[in-house]
Design a protein around this motif. Structure first.
Motif, PDB file in Angstrom:
ATOM      1  N   GLN A 160       1.000 -13.542  11.672  1.00 35.63           N
ATOM      2  CA  GLN A 160       1.889 -13.475  13.037  1.00 35.63           C
ATOM      3  C   GLN A 160       0.982 -13.204  13.890  1.00 35.63           C
ATOM      4  O   GLN A 160       1.247 -13.053  15.179  1.00 35.63           O
ATOM      5  N   GLN A 161      -0.256 -12.103  13.780  1.00 28.53           N
ATOM      6  CA  GLN A 161      -1.367 -12.679  14.626  1.00 28.53           C
ATOM      7  C   GLN A 161      -1.757 -13.652  15.411  1.00 28.53           C
ATOM      8  O   GLN A 161      -1.843 -13.579  16.611  1.00 28.53           O
ATOM      9  N   ARG A 162      -2.270 -14.860  14.544  1.00 25.58           N
ATOM     10  CA  ARG A 162      -2.242 -16.330  14.683  1.00 25.58           C
ATOM     11  C   ARG A 162      -1.065 -16.913  15.979  1.00 25.58           C
ATOM     12  O   ARG A 162      -1.315 -17.573  17.109  1.00 25.58           O
ATOM     13  N   LYS A 163       0.380 -16.448  15.468  1.00 26.68           N
ATOM     14  CA  LYS A 163       1.345 -16.886  16.515  1.00 26.68           C
ATOM     15  C   LYS A 163       1.613 -16.182  17.720  1.00 26.68           C
ATOM     16  O   LYS A 163       0.929 -16.645  18.944  1.00 26.68           O
ATOM     17  N   ILE A 164       0.909 -14.865  17.750  1.00 27.22           N
ATOM     18  CA  ILE A 164       1.007 -14.286  18.556  1.00 27.22           C
ATOM     19  C   ILE A 164      -0.697 -14.368  19.981  1.00 27.22           C
ATOM     20  O   ILE A 164       0.188 -14.723  20.725  1.00 27.22           O
ATOM     21  N   LYS A 165      -1.467 -15.091  18.974  1.00 24.13           N
ATOM     22  CA  LYS A 165      -2.332 -14.999  20.241  1.00 24.13           C
ATOM     23  C   LYS A 165      -2.566 -16.784  20.568  1.00 24.13           C
ATOM     24  O   LYS A 165      -3.498 -16.978  21.199  1.00 24.13           O
ATOM     25  N   GLU A 166      -2.179 -17.304  19.692  1.00 27.77           N
ATOM     26  CA  GLU A 166      -1.934 -18.318  19.580  1.00 27.77           C
ATOM     27  C   GLU A 166      -3.439 -19.142  19.932  1.00 27.77           C
ATOM     28  O   GLU A 166      -3.973 -20.175  20.093  1.00 27.77           O
ATOM     29  N   THR A 167      -4.311 -17.998  19.017  1.00 25.65           N
ATOM     30  CA  THR A 167      -6.304 -19.327  18.112  1.00 25.65           C
ATOM     31  C   THR A 167      -5.847 -18.952  16.922  1.00 25.65           C
ATOM     32  O   THR A 167      -4.820 -18.072  15.894  1.00 25.65           O
ATOM     33  N   GLU A 168      -7.046 -19.077  16.341  1.00 27.34           N
ATOM     34  CA  GLU A 168      -7.606 -18.608  15.174  1.00 27.34           C
ATOM     35  C   GLU A 168      -7.999 -16.953  15.225  1.00 27.34           C
ATOM     36  O   GLU A 168      -8.435 -16.946  16.060  1.00 27.34           O
ATOM     37  N   VAL A 169      -7.133 -16.653  14.305  1.00 28.23           N
ATOM     38  CA  VAL A 169      -7.606 -15.149  13.824  1.00 28.23           C
ATOM     39  C   VAL A 169      -7.564 -14.738  12.633  1.00 28.23           C
ATOM     40  O   VAL A 169      -7.778 -15.038  11.301  1.00 28.23           O
ATOM     41  N   VAL A 170      -9.141 -13.173  12.738  1.00 27.08           N
ATOM     42  CA  VAL A 170      -8.763 -12.759  11.355  1.00 27.08           C
ATOM     43  C   VAL A 170      -8.705 -12.046  10.790  1.00 27.08           C
ATOM     44  O   VAL A 170      -9.100 -11.395  12.354  1.00 27.08           O
ATOM     45  N   SER A 171      -9.014 -11.012  10.241  1.00 36.01           N
ATOM     46  CA  SER A 171      -8.601  -9.442  10.153  1.00 36.01           C
ATOM     47  C   SER A 171      -9.637  -8.993   9.079  1.00 36.01           C
ATOM     48  O   SER A 171      -9.687  -9.259   7.817  1.00 36.01           O
ATOM     49  N   TRP A 172     -10.740  -8.014   9.291  1.00 34.95           N
ATOM     50  CA  TRP A 172     -11.623  -7.449   8.271  1.00 34.95           C
ATOM     51  C   TRP A 172     -10.211  -6.288   7.444  1.00 34.95           C
ATOM     52  O   TRP A 172      -9.867  -5.832   8.129  1.00 34.95           O
ATOM     53  N   SER A 173     -10.338  -5.921   6.284  1.00 39.97           N
ATOM     54  CA  SER A 173      -9.981  -4.811   5.584  1.00 39.97           C
ATOM     55  C   SER A 173     -10.750  -4.060   4.745  1.00 39.97           C
ATOM     56  O   SER A 173     -11.622  -4.905   4.034  1.00 39.97           O
ATOM     57  N   LYS A 174     -11.266  -2.892   5.043  1.00 32.10           N
ATOM     58  CA  LYS A 174     -12.280  -2.497   3.840  1.00 32.10           C
ATOM     59  C   LYS A 174     -10.889  -2.114   2.323  1.00 32.10           C
ATOM     60  O   LYS A 174     -10.099  -1.656   2.482  1.00 32.10           O
ATOM     61  N   GLY A 175     -11.707  -2.471   1.434  1.00 31.09           N
ATOM     62  CA  GLY A 175     -11.391  -1.977   0.437  1.00 31.09           C
ATOM     63  C   GLY A 175     -11.447  -0.897  -0.560  1.00 31.09           C
ATOM     64  O   GLY A 175     -12.000   0.111   0.016  1.00 31.09           O
ATOM     65  N   VAL A 176     -10.142  -0.283  -0.914  1.00 31.62           N
ATOM     66  CA  VAL A 176      -9.959   0.976  -0.937  1.00 31.62           C
ATOM     67  C   VAL A 176      -9.697   1.642  -2.520  1.00 31.62           C
ATOM     68  O   VAL A 176      -8.695   0.821  -2.793  1.00 31.62           O
ATOM     69  N   ILE A 177     -10.749   2.343  -3.377  1.00 33.03           N
ATOM     70  CA  ILE A 177     -10.262   2.387  -4.353  1.00 33.03           C
ATOM     71  C   ILE A 177      -9.086   3.522  -4.662  1.00 33.03           C
ATOM     72  O   ILE A 177      -8.581   4.185  -4.015  1.00 33.03           O
ATOM     73  N   GLY A 178      -7.760   2.606  -5.455  1.00 36.16           N
ATOM     74  CA  GLY A 178      -6.914   3.519  -5.828  1.00 36.16           C
ATOM     75  C   GLY A 178      -5.438   3.284  -5.000  1.00 36.16           C
ATOM     76  O   GLY A 178      -5.951   2.218  -3.383  1.00 36.16           O
ATOM     77  N   VAL A 179      -4.346   3.398  -5.234  1.00 38.16           N
ATOM     78  CA  VAL A 179      -3.571   3.357  -4.162  1.00 38.16           C
ATOM     79  C   VAL A 179      -3.657   4.292  -2.853  1.00 38.16           C
ATOM     80  O   VAL A 179      -2.646   3.979  -1.589  1.00 38.16           O
ATOM     81  N   GLY A 180      -3.445   6.023  -2.939  1.00 39.29           N
ATOM     82  CA  GLY A 180      -3.291   6.579  -2.554  1.00 39.29           C
ATOM     83  C   GLY A 180      -1.386   6.681  -2.383  1.00 39.29           C
ATOM     84  O   GLY A 180      -0.687   5.876  -3.404  1.00 39.29           O
ATOM     85  N   GLN A 181      -1.196   7.816  -2.480  1.00 41.77           N
ATOM     86  CA  GLN A 181       0.393   7.915  -2.162  1.00 41.77           C
ATOM     87  C   GLN A 181       1.453   7.820  -0.878  1.00 41.77           C
ATOM     88  O   GLN A 181       0.929   7.064   0.576  1.00 41.77           O
ATOM     89  N   LYS A 182       2.055   7.225  -1.291  1.00 46.92           N
ATOM     90  CA  LYS A 182       3.019   6.328  -0.093  1.00 46.92           C
ATOM     91  C   LYS A 182       3.873   6.559   0.783  1.00 46.92           C
ATOM     92  O   LYS A 182       3.700   8.296   0.710  1.00 46.92           O
ATOM     93  N   PRO A 183       3.360   6.113   2.153  1.00 43.91           N
ATOM     94  CA  PRO A 183       3.370   7.951   3.697  1.00 43.91           C
ATOM     95  C   PRO A 183       4.803   7.262   3.481  1.00 43.91           C
ATOM     96  O   PRO A 183       5.840   7.017   2.867  1.00 43.91           O
ATOM     97  N   VAL A 184       5.698   8.576   4.161  1.00 39.52           N
ATOM     98  CA  VAL A 184       6.485   9.093   4.391  1.00 39.52           C
ATOM     99  C   VAL A 184       7.289   8.946   5.459  1.00 39.52           C
ATOM    100  O   VAL A 184       6.482   9.268   6.260  1.00 39.52           O
ATOM    101  N   VAL A 185       8.258   7.476   6.060  1.00 38.68           N
ATOM    102  CA  VAL A 185       9.032   7.316   7.360  1.00 38.68           C
ATOM    103  C   VAL A 185      10.322   8.229   7.493  1.00 38.68           C
ATOM    104  O   VAL A 185      11.131   8.429   6.635  1.00 38.68           O
TER     105      VAL A 185
END
Ligand SMILES: Nc1ncnc2c1ncn2[C@@H]1O[C@H](COP(=O)(O)OP(=O)(O)OP(=O)(O)O)[C@@H](O)[C@H]1O
Ligand SMILES: Nc1nc2c(ncn2[C@@H]2O[C@H](COP(=O)(O)O)[C@@H](O)[C@H]2O)c(=O)[nH]1
Length: 389
Positions: free
Chosen positions: A111-136
């Motif tokens: 999605q970001q590659r489309k918006i920015k019209e350039t190459e995009v990568v994104s860092w994401s930290k690995g986290v053990i466990g899922v945590g509880q689902k957020p509530v919207v």
């Protein structure tokens, strides 16, 4: 896993200060930044166009690197885990700081590659466990979302945390910057949105409102369940994102009662009240749309509605976050190398953590349950000790 079951296959894991991997038509090079040797830089080579994307004075040739970046340590162990992600294990830091993913072709990156019209990568930290689902929690202005959330926070301060949104609207009396909202300038929020720092944003009642990735992740990182108070457009965006959440729509008992509450609150001008009421009708019309909200709650009597909300939340079958492994074993500095990989599991070997009898310490990193966190975190990692040998 028993001793016999441990296989060291030859895998394409690079263990050095600069790593290059071919995924599809591209080669990704993870290396040190020229400006700051402690931060990482990513260079991308597109074989089809024979183009290098690296920091350059030509902005279209500079890749956009999103997300918090890992601080480079003495070396890394790196391996692609799918067409979407490369796993990077930083050495010489506690294990729970060391697991990172470079997202190269996830839905967010696409999605970001489309918006920015350039190459995009994104860092994401690995986290053990899922945590509880957020509530919207969504619903028309004045229905009582804030009132219900405030009660939940007061009664369960250690269980729930509020996602503090950004807004361009002016603070009301008694509203505190950083607590109720991050009050911000339009130019600033627009810049941050364009840099991919927001999970969602919307133009609501004439102002910009948005949920930063950090707002949600900081609550989940604290081990609390995150509550988002956002409008229906925002709920729709979160639904479309990688964040798995529970979506609740709060309805008024009648339109007349909604208007009464909005007026009685006394925080809006007549013109603003009219605008909010017009938007309320549009939001109510969308509340039954299939696939948008999991639950509808009518806020007639406040106490009854609050009890129903509590029931909904405790009925949810979320798993508890399990960070026992880190609590017990691995707060200390560790250096792990990737030694083998299957479709769902990666075997890590400790270089420093030899057992008393000289045994090599092995860990199995289970990737089978990786779940969509907001961009910025990859949750759902499972980790366990493998018998030493
Ligand atoms: N069940 C209820 N019965 C009567 N009044 C209520 C009830 N719930 C909330 N209120 C009152 O209605 C007003 C609006 O509530 P609140 O500010 O919580 O709405 P909101 O949905 O958060 O609005 P906004 O989206 O504009 O932030 C407040 O004055 C609140 O005290
Ligand atoms: N899409 C988003 N909507 C948001 C966010 N934060 C709040 N809101 C919604 O805005 C209206 C108005 O709020 P108010 O505080 O000005 O009364 C309300 O419906 C909120 O739910 C957000 O980050 N994103």
């Amino acid at each position: 896993m028993g001793e016999e079951a441990v296989h060291f296959s030859v895998v394409d894991a690079k263990d050095c200060k600069q790593s290059a991997f071919e995924v599809g038509d591209k080669t990704y090079v993870i290396c040190r930044s020229d400006d700051d040797l402690k931060t990482s830089a990513v260079k991308i080579h597109d074989k089809l166009t024979q183009t290098w994307y690296c920091i350059s004075s030509f902005h279209w040739l500079s890749p956009t690197i999103l997300g918090e970046q890992p601080l480079l340590t003495k070396s890394q162990s790196v391996i692609p885990v799918s067409d979407e992600k490369i796993l990077v294990i930083e050495k010489g830091v506690p294990l729970n700081e060391s697991i990172w993913f470079l997202e190269i072709d996830t839905p967010f990156v696409k999605q970001q590659r489309k918006i920015k019209e350039t190459e995009v990568v994104s860092w994401s930290k690995g986290v053990i466990g899922v945590g509880q689902k957020p509530v919207v929690i969504s619903g028309p202005s004045g229905v009582g979302k804030g009132t219900l959330i405030a009660k939940l926070m007061k009664d369960y301060p250690s269980k729930f945390g509020f996602s503090v949104s950004h807004t361009t609207r002016s603070p009301r009396e008694k509203e505190i910057d950083g607590v109720h909202y991050h009050f911000t300038e339009r130019i600033k929020i627009e810049k941050d949105i364009s840099e991919g720092k927001f999970l969602e944003f919307a133009h609501v009642h004439g102002n910009v409102y948005g949920t930063s990735i950090e707002a949600v992740e900081s609550v989940t990182d604290e081990g609390k369940r995150c509550i988002l108070d956002i409008d229906v457009q925002g709920a729709r965006s979160v639904r479309a994102s990688s964040l798995e959440a529970i979506f609740i729509f709060v309805c008024p008992p009648s339109f007349e009662e909604l208007e009464k509450r909005l007026r009685a609150r006394g925080t809006e001008t007549e013109e603003q009240i009219q605008k909010r009421l017009r938007n309320a009708q549009a939001e109510l019309d969308q509340s039954n749309e299939p696939g948008l909200f999991h639950h509808l709650l009518v806020n007639d009597d406040l106490e009854t509605c609050y009890e129903n909300l509590k029931k909904l939340l405790s009925l949810d079958d979320d798993q508890e976050d399990s960070d026992d492994f880190f609590n017990k074993e691995d707060k200390e500095t560790a250096s792990y190398s990737i030694v083998s990989k299957t479709d769902s599991e990666i075997l890590l070997q400790s270089e420093t953590n030899e057992g008393k009898n000289g045994a090599i310490h092995l860990l199995a990193l289970d990737l089978s349950s990786l779940s969509g966190g907001a961009p910025g975190r990859t949750r759902g990692l499972k980790i366990g000790s493998v018998n030493s040998f």
